[in-house]
Each structure stands twice: as C-alpha cells, then as structure tokens.
Design a protein around this motif. Sequence first.
Motif, mmCIF file in Angstrom:
data_model
loop_
_atom_site.group_PDB
_atom_site.id
_atom_site.type_symbol
_atom_site.label_atom_id
_atom_site.label_comp_id
_atom_site.label_asym_id
_atom_site.label_seq_id
_atom_site.Cartn_x
_atom_site.Cartn_y
_atom_site.Cartn_z
ATOM 1 N N ARG A 5 -8.226 96.446 -48.528
ATOM 2 C CA ARG A 5 -9.032 97.553 -47.996
ATOM 3 C C ARG A 5 -10.454 97.090 -47.698
ATOM 4 O O ARG A 5 -11.031 97.439 -46.662
ATOM 5 C CB ARG A 5 -9.068 98.727 -48.992
ATOM 6 N N ALA A 6 -11.022 96.310 -48.603
ATOM 7 C CA ALA A 6 -12.396 95.827 -48.418
ATOM 8 C C ALA A 6 -12.490 94.941 -47.180
ATOM 9 O O ALA A 6 -13.428 95.068 -46.379
ATOM 10 C CB ALA A 6 -12.863 95.074 -49.663
ATOM 11 N N GLU A 7 -11.526 94.052 -47.013
ATOM 12 C CA GLU A 7 -11.531 93.170 -45.843
ATOM 13 C C GLU A 7 -11.400 93.969 -44.547
ATOM 14 O O GLU A 7 -12.083 93.680 -43.560
ATOM 15 C CB GLU A 7 -10.424 92.126 -45.955
ATOM 16 N N THR A 8 -10.545 94.981 -44.551
ATOM 17 C CA THR A 8 -10.364 95.825 -43.369
ATOM 18 C C THR A 8 -11.653 96.571 -43.034
ATOM 19 O O THR A 8 -12.077 96.611 -41.869
ATOM 20 C CB THR A 8 -9.202 96.817 -43.588
ATOM 21 N N THR A 9 -12.286 97.139 -44.049
ATOM 22 C CA THR A 9 -13.534 97.875 -43.838
ATOM 23 C C THR A 9 -14.620 96.960 -43.300
ATOM 24 O O THR A 9 -15.328 97.306 -42.348
ATOM 25 C CB THR A 9 -14.000 98.531 -45.150
ATOM 26 N N MET A 10 -14.758 95.780 -43.899
ATOM 27 C CA MET A 10 -15.780 94.857 -43.434
ATOM 28 C C MET A 10 -15.511 94.434 -41.988
ATOM 29 O O MET A 10 -16.428 94.372 -41.173
ATOM 30 C CB MET A 10 -15.895 93.618 -44.308
ATOM 31 N N GLN A 11 -14.269 94.156 -41.660
ATOM 32 C CA GLN A 11 -13.923 93.754 -40.296
ATOM 33 C C GLN A 11 -14.257 94.860 -39.302
ATOM 34 O O GLN A 11 -14.771 94.596 -38.219
ATOM 35 C CB GLN A 11 -12.447 93.362 -40.202
ATOM 36 N N GLN A 12 -13.985 96.100 -39.674
ATOM 37 C CA GLN A 12 -14.318 97.225 -38.799
ATOM 38 C C GLN A 12 -15.823 97.324 -38.591
ATOM 39 O O GLN A 12 -16.285 97.546 -37.464
ATOM 40 C CB GLN A 12 -13.783 98.533 -39.385
ATOM 41 N N GLN A 13 -16.603 97.146 -39.665
ATOM 42 C CA GLN A 13 -18.060 97.186 -39.557
ATOM 43 C C GLN A 13 -18.560 96.033 -38.688
ATOM 44 O O GLN A 13 -19.462 96.196 -37.870
ATOM 45 C CB GLN A 13 -18.724 97.128 -40.939
ATOM 46 N N TRP A 14 -17.965 94.863 -38.875
ATOM 47 C CA TRP A 14 -18.352 93.686 -38.104
ATOM 48 C C TRP A 14 -18.124 93.916 -36.612
ATOM 49 O O TRP A 14 -18.998 93.655 -35.787
ATOM 50 C CB TRP A 14 -17.588 92.465 -38.605
ATOM 51 N N GLU A 15 -16.957 94.408 -36.266
ATOM 52 C CA GLU A 15 -16.639 94.656 -34.858
ATOM 53 C C GLU A 15 -17.574 95.697 -34.258
ATOM 54 O O GLU A 15 -18.037 95.552 -33.121
ATOM 55 C CB GLU A 15 -15.173 95.073 -34.718
ATOM 56 N N ARG A 16 -17.881 96.731 -35.016
ATOM 57 C CA ARG A 16 -18.812 97.769 -34.544
ATOM 58 C C ARG A 16 -20.199 97.175 -34.344
ATOM 59 O O ARG A 16 -20.872 97.459 -33.339
ATOM 60 C CB ARG A 16 -18.858 98.916 -35.565
ATOM 61 N N LEU A 17 -20.651 96.341 -35.281
ATOM 62 C CA LEU A 17 -21.965 95.725 -35.170
ATOM 63 C C LEU A 17 -22.077 94.865 -33.920
ATOM 64 O O LEU A 17 -23.085 94.898 -33.213
ATOM 65 C CB LEU A 17 -22.270 94.896 -36.421
ATOM 66 N N LEU A 18 -21.031 94.128 -33.632
ATOM 67 C CA LEU A 18 -21.056 93.288 -32.432
ATOM 68 C C LEU A 18 -21.167 94.119 -31.161
ATOM 69 O O LEU A 18 -21.763 93.679 -30.174
ATOM 70 C CB LEU A 18 -19.824 92.391 -32.377
ATOM 71 N N LEU A 19 -20.610 95.315 -31.188
ATOM 72 C CA LEU A 19 -20.660 96.194 -30.009
ATOM 73 C C LEU A 19 -22.059 96.748 -29.760
ATOM 74 O O LEU A 19 -22.404 97.052 -28.611
ATOM 75 C CB LEU A 19 -19.685 97.355 -30.160
ATOM 76 N N VAL A 20 -22.864 96.902 -30.814
ATOM 77 C CA VAL A 20 -24.167 97.561 -30.656
ATOM 78 C C VAL A 20 -25.331 96.577 -30.597
ATOM 79 O O VAL A 20 -26.479 96.999 -30.546
ATOM 80 C CB VAL A 20 -24.411 98.616 -31.762
ATOM 81 N N THR A 21 -25.041 95.285 -30.585
ATOM 82 C CA THR A 21 -26.120 94.296 -30.552
ATOM 83 C C THR A 21 -26.173 93.599 -29.196
ATOM 84 O O THR A 21 -25.166 93.454 -28.509
ATOM 85 C CB THR A 21 -25.941 93.234 -31.651
ATOM 86 N N GLU A 22 -27.362 93.167 -28.848
ATOM 87 C CA GLU A 22 -27.557 92.396 -27.629
ATOM 88 C C GLU A 22 -27.427 90.914 -27.950
ATOM 89 O O GLU A 22 -27.429 90.514 -29.111
ATOM 90 C CB GLU A 22 -28.912 92.730 -27.023
ATOM 91 N N ALA A 23 -27.346 90.098 -26.930
ATOM 92 C CA ALA A 23 -26.996 88.677 -27.071
ATOM 93 C C ALA A 23 -27.847 87.923 -28.086
ATOM 94 O O ALA A 23 -27.307 87.226 -28.952
ATOM 95 C CB ALA A 23 -27.046 87.988 -25.715
ATOM 96 N N ASP A 24 -29.170 88.025 -28.010
ATOM 97 C CA ASP A 24 -30.024 87.278 -28.942
ATOM 98 C C ASP A 24 -29.801 87.724 -30.379
ATOM 99 O O ASP A 24 -29.658 86.901 -31.285
ATOM 100 C CB ASP A 24 -31.505 87.440 -28.575
ATOM 101 N N THR A 25 -29.766 89.022 -30.576
ATOM 102 C CA THR A 25 -29.528 89.569 -31.917
ATOM 103 C C THR A 25 -28.143 89.185 -32.405
ATOM 104 O O THR A 25 -27.964 88.801 -33.558
ATOM 105 C CB THR A 25 -29.687 91.101 -31.896
ATOM 106 N N ARG A 26 -27.173 89.279 -31.525
ATOM 107 C CA ARG A 26 -25.787 88.960 -31.879
ATOM 108 C C ARG A 26 -25.675 87.517 -32.352
ATOM 109 O O ARG A 26 -25.001 87.233 -33.344
ATOM 110 C CB ARG A 26 -24.860 89.225 -30.697
ATOM 111 N N ALA A 27 -26.341 86.598 -31.683
ATOM 112 C CA ALA A 27 -26.284 85.183 -32.082
ATOM 113 C C ALA A 27 -26.824 84.999 -33.494
ATOM 114 O O ALA A 27 -26.255 84.239 -34.294
ATOM 115 C CB ALA A 27 -27.068 84.328 -31.096
ATOM 116 N N ARG A 28 -27.903 85.697 -33.808
ATOM 117 C CA ARG A 28 -28.467 85.596 -35.164
ATOM 118 C C ARG A 28 -27.535 86.216 -36.206
ATOM 119 O O ARG A 28 -27.379 85.697 -37.308
ATOM 120 C CB ARG A 28 -29.836 86.256 -35.207
#
Length: 108
Positions: free
Chosen positions: A27-50
Amino acid sequence: ADVLYDSCLRADTGDGSGKCAREWLNRAETTMQQQWERLLLVTEADTRARIVAEQQAWQAFRADACQFYADTAAFGAEVQETVMPACIANVIGVRAGQLRDYIRNIDP
C-alpha cells in the motif's frame, strides 16, 4: 503506523503478521508511486529535473533503510519477516507525505 496494518494484526490468529507487513508495504509503495506521478505532472522541466535527482537520492536511502533488521543472528528470522517490511513501509509513507507536500506547494 497504518490503520489497516493495525487491524490486520488484531485480526491475526496465527502467523499473519508478516502478511500484514507486506500488505502495508505494498500500500505504501502504491501511494508513493501515485504521489510521484502526480508530482511529475505539476512540475516544469527545471523543477522536475531537480525532483528526479532528489528521488534518486531518496531511492538510494530507501535501499539501505531498515536493513539492520536483516541481521537474523541479532533479531531472528521473524523480525526480518514482520518488522523489517513494516519499517520500510513507514519510510516509504514518510516519503509519500513529502511528495504530497511538494504537490500542495507547487499546485495549491
């Protein structure tokens, strides 16, 4: 801790604590993966690289987290089966919370 993990432990009538810990870990891995994917969607290229670089550093940390429980001579095999996955699930849960906070700050 995790409410479902605690419920699973209370309902356990035998050797299920390892099963409960593994379910929490999943469950923890699934939740983290969902948060990770969402974060990648809301960040721009420079921020995403960091953020990607930070996540890679965190993954290296996660690989070593709780590994002292692998010492069966010190802790026994049961701890490796039950406590170690729960420990890792907790570490992952903390990271999922950090990612969720990043999302809130970037995309309120």
